[in-house]
Design a protein around this motif. Structure first.
Motif, PDB file in Angstrom:
ATOM      1  N   LEU A 179      30.107  83.656 -14.609  1.00 26.88           N
ATOM      2  CA  LEU A 179      30.048  85.084 -14.965  1.00 26.88           C
ATOM      3  C   LEU A 179      30.602  85.318 -16.368  1.00 26.88           C
ATOM      4  N   MET A 180      31.575  84.505 -16.774  1.00 28.36           N
ATOM      5  CA  MET A 180      32.099  84.626 -18.148  1.00 28.36           C
ATOM      6  C   MET A 180      31.023  84.192 -19.147  1.00 28.36           C
ATOM      7  N   GLU A 236      38.965  86.662 -13.383  1.00 31.50           N
ATOM      8  CA  GLU A 236      38.669  85.832 -14.558  1.00 31.50           C
ATOM      9  C   GLU A 236      38.489  86.747 -15.766  1.00 31.50           C
ATOM     10  N   MET A 237      38.893  86.254 -16.945  1.00 31.99           N
ATOM     11  CA  MET A 237      38.798  87.050 -18.177  1.00 31.99           C
ATOM     12  C   MET A 237      38.311  86.176 -19.320  1.00 31.99           C
ATOM     13  N   ILE A 294      38.530  74.956 -19.433  1.00 30.59           N
ATOM     14  CA  ILE A 294      37.789  74.213 -20.446  1.00 30.59           C
ATOM     15  C   ILE A 294      36.490  74.989 -20.670  1.00 30.59           C
ATOM     16  N   HIS A 295      36.120  75.238 -21.947  1.00 28.07           N
ATOM     17  CA  HIS A 295      34.828  75.918 -22.137  1.00 28.07           C
ATOM     18  C   HIS A 295      33.930  75.096 -23.049  1.00 28.07           C
ATOM     19  N   ASP A 296      34.282  73.831 -23.145  1.00 30.51           N
ATOM     20  CA  ASP A 296      33.549  72.962 -24.046  1.00 30.51           C
ATOM     21  C   ASP A 296      32.990  71.800 -23.226  1.00 30.51           C
ATOM     22  N   ARG A 317      26.369  74.719 -22.482  1.00 28.55           N
ATOM     23  CA  ARG A 317      25.516  74.430 -23.652  1.00 28.55           C
ATOM     24  C   ARG A 317      24.910  75.710 -24.235  1.00 28.55           C
ATOM     25  N   TYR A 318      25.124  76.840 -23.550  1.00 26.31           N
ATOM     26  CA  TYR A 318      24.490  78.088 -24.008  1.00 26.31           C
ATOM     27  C   TYR A 318      25.504  79.140 -24.452  1.00 26.31           C
ATOM     28  N   GLY A 319      26.577  78.708 -25.046  1.00 26.31           N
ATOM     29  CA  GLY A 319      27.533  79.675 -25.560  1.00 26.31           C
ATOM     30  C   GLY A 319      28.508  80.127 -24.489  1.00 26.31           C
ATOM     31  N   ALA A 320      29.612  79.400 -24.345  1.00 23.85           N
ATOM     32  CA  ALA A 320      30.630  79.777 -23.354  1.00 23.85           C
ATOM     33  C   ALA A 320      31.837  80.345 -24.083  1.00 23.85           C
ATOM     34  N   PRO A 321      32.249  81.575 -23.753  1.00 22.91           N
ATOM     35  CA  PRO A 321      33.437  82.130 -24.415  1.00 22.91           C
ATOM     36  C   PRO A 321      34.698  81.444 -23.883  1.00 22.91           C
TER      37      PRO A 321
END
Ligand code: ASP
Length: 582
Positions: A203-204, A237-238, A487-489, A519-523
């Motif tokens: 959702l993030m 989650e934020m 982890i967002h990478d 792979r599609y832009g995770a903040p």
């Protein structure tokens, strides 16, 4: 409607009104020419009165009604001559002129009063009757209120509630999954979520930067006291946050709940303690700060004097029981038995007493001079009248045993008061936990937790020293919530899976959807989940979460009311392509 008012509503000001109440008969009493009935509903109890002189037929009818009959009664509100100050409706009674039996009841298997005569199992079996009792009712009302205030606060902070699925892909998060066989895909299974962890992260990625959900989670864990296979989380989650931001928002939530529900305000910010400090000083990652009694490292002070138990120990630690120097030998034996219990695991207990009169006495006097014993007082801050209790052995297990001893002493000395609340944040947890049996690392929180930037370099070379951006909210020794910055990478997440022993293929198979999303832009994002059941039971002052759940399982994970788990029919099994191995 079967009623004009509830059973908790009428007061002296209503005198003279003709009203109709409906509810359950809690109790009835015949006194001379009068019959009294206590009529109960969710809102309270109101006294009904029947008079032989004015209406003998109706009074006789009332005398035949049994406990837990559901009736509707119409009559006039009247001031009581004999007032009951303990009940909100205690100033009035209803002079009944008409009754209607809406439903009869068998004699209930236990008394449905605040203090019941029914045992635990019996009350679990008839949970719908137990729920009629005041204490459980109050707990459910409290739970509702807390869920409501939680949503209220999070809504004010721009969180939106999003439902996530209950039938999901089995993704190991630490505990064992409950699985659900698929009929349409023979041999394949859904799992019930251990938490909505991956969904809230997705959702993030999808851009809903503040998510919350009050949600059921399922974990097929070994039975332990006060565990439920299904429990409720306040899951959040934020996006675009650092650890500090998450802690602030959720400290705000806890403060809001205490203020709105209990009228309690905390003046100071919640203290922060690192995991390693918590372990050193309290032997626990969820220290109870209602009292001091910290653990003191006595290894350096007590080793090397020829007492082999100490000399061969990796660690020696002690706590000071203030004012306990006069403990009798019997009390000390009792404590020794306590620490020797298998679940505590200590081999023995050493004590040093510092008498009010200045005398010093210990169970190891043979090995230590008075000066040497006095040195422990310096290290621990023990004074006249105090007792030092000492354990020794392997460090981690000794600290753990000292934690149990500390909590036990807190109880014995009346220091763990239920009406005192001491919150704190425990931070900087290790990222990994070593499993000796399996000779591999597990994620201490879960595999999506990020390492501290400065520690990430050791992911491969020295996993044990990597600290995580993970935090727990602890109150009175209870872990109420926990979370992490994620982890967002994709690359870092892959390294993490590798460190946990997943091959590239396994990681792709189990978590491909999450890796794909990155792979599609995770903040940057992070979150937390609180155990609603525990939070409510703490507010209610209950010892068990069962008391704040409407229909809980018993301690053996069974629903004794419906008698489940249970067999299913051969036809159902066949449909699911399942054969039971006897
Ligand atoms: N999903 C985690 C848990 O259930 C909480 C979190 O990291 O937000 O413990």
């Amino acid at each position: 409607m079967y009623r004009t008012h509830t059973c908790g509503e009428l007061r002296l000001g209503d005198q003279g009104k003709t009203v109709t109440l409906s509810g359950w008969i809690q109790r009835s009493r015949d006194l001379g020419g009068m019959t009294f009935i206590d009529l109960r509903d969710r809102y309270g109890i109101t006294q009904l009165v029947f008079n032989m002189d004015t209406d003998a037929a109706l009074c006789n009818e009332a005398r035949k009604l049994g406990r837990e009959f559901v009736i509707s009664a119409t009559g006039m509100v009247n001031e009581r001559s004999n007032k009951n100050t303990k009940m909100p409706t205690g100033d009035i009674e209803i002079r009944v002129n008409k009754i209607q039996v809406l439903s009869v009841s068998q004699t209930p298997p236990f008394t449905i009063e605040d203090e019941s005569d029914g045992g635990d199992e019996l009350r679990m079996k008839y949970r719908y009757l137990d729920l009629r009792r005041g204490p459980l009712k109050n707990n459910l009302l409290l739970r509702h209120r807390m869920a409501f205030e939680t949503r209220n606060y999070l809504n004010s902070q721009q969180f939106i509630e999003v439902e996530t699925p209950v039938l999901i892909k089995s993704t190991p998060e630490g505990a064992r999954d409950f699985v659900v066989p698929s009929r349409i895909y023979p041999g394949q299974f859904y799992a019930l979520p251990q938490s909505p962890q991956t969904f809230k992260q997705l959702l993030m990625v999808a851009g809903y930067d503040r998510y919350m959900q009050i949600v059921k989670c399922f974990r097929d864990e070994d039975l332990r006291a006060d565990r439920q296979p299904e429990f409720t989380q306040i899951d959040c989650e934020m996006s675009y946050v650092h650890q500090e931001d998450v802690l602030n928002v959720f400290e705000g939530m806890i403060r809001h709940l205490f203020k709105a529900v209990k009228g309690i305000e905390f003046n100071e910010p919640f203290p922060r303690m690192t995991y390693s400090e918590a372990m050193e000083k309290y032997g626990s990652d969820k220290p109870d700060l209602r009292f001091g009694m910290q653990i003191n490292d006595l290894t350096g002070t007590l080793q090397g004097k020829g007492f082999s138990v100490f000399d061969t120990a990796e660690y020696i630690g002690g706590i000071v029981a203030a004012g306990c120097a006069e403990y009798t030998l019997r009390q000390l034996d009792d404590l020794t038995d306590f620490v020797k219990k298998p679940q505590i695991g200590a081999k023995g207990l050493i004590y040093i007493r510092f008498g009010i009169d200045g005398s010093i006495k210990s169970s190891v006097d043979k090995f230590y001079s008075t000066e040497e014993l006095l040195r422990t007082a310096g290290v621990t801050d023990a004074g006249k009248g105090d007792l030092i209790l000492i354990l020794a052995g392997e460090k981690a297990s000794t600290l753990k045993a000292l934690n149990s001893l500390r909590l036990e002493m807190g109880n014995r000395l009346g220091l763990s008061r239920k009406d005192s609340f001491k919150p704190l944040w425990v931070v900087d947890f290790p990222l990994f936990e070593w499993n000796e049996a399996e000779k591999r690392y597990y994620a201490m929180h879960h595999p999506f937790t990020s390492p501290k930037t400065e520690d990430a370099q050791y992911l491969e070379s020295d996993p044990a020293r990597v600290r995580a951006n993970a935090y727990d909210c602890v109150i009175n020794g209870v872990e109420l919530g926990g979370g992490s910055i994620r982890i967002h990478d994709e690359q870092l997440q892959k390294r993490m899976f590798r460190a946990l022993g997943f091959t590239e293929t396994e990681a792709e198979h189990q978590f491909g959807f999450l890796l794909g999303a990155f792979r599609y832009g995770a903040p940057p994002h992070g979150g937390i989940a609180f155990g609603l059941d525990r939070l409510v039971s703490m507010f209610a002052g209950e010892d068990s979460i069962r008391d704040v759940i409407a229909f809980p399982k018993n301690n053996a994970a069974r629903d004794v009311m419906a008698d489940c788990p249970s067999d299913i029919s051969d036809a159902q099994l066949k449909e699911l392509s399942i054969r039971i191995q006897k």
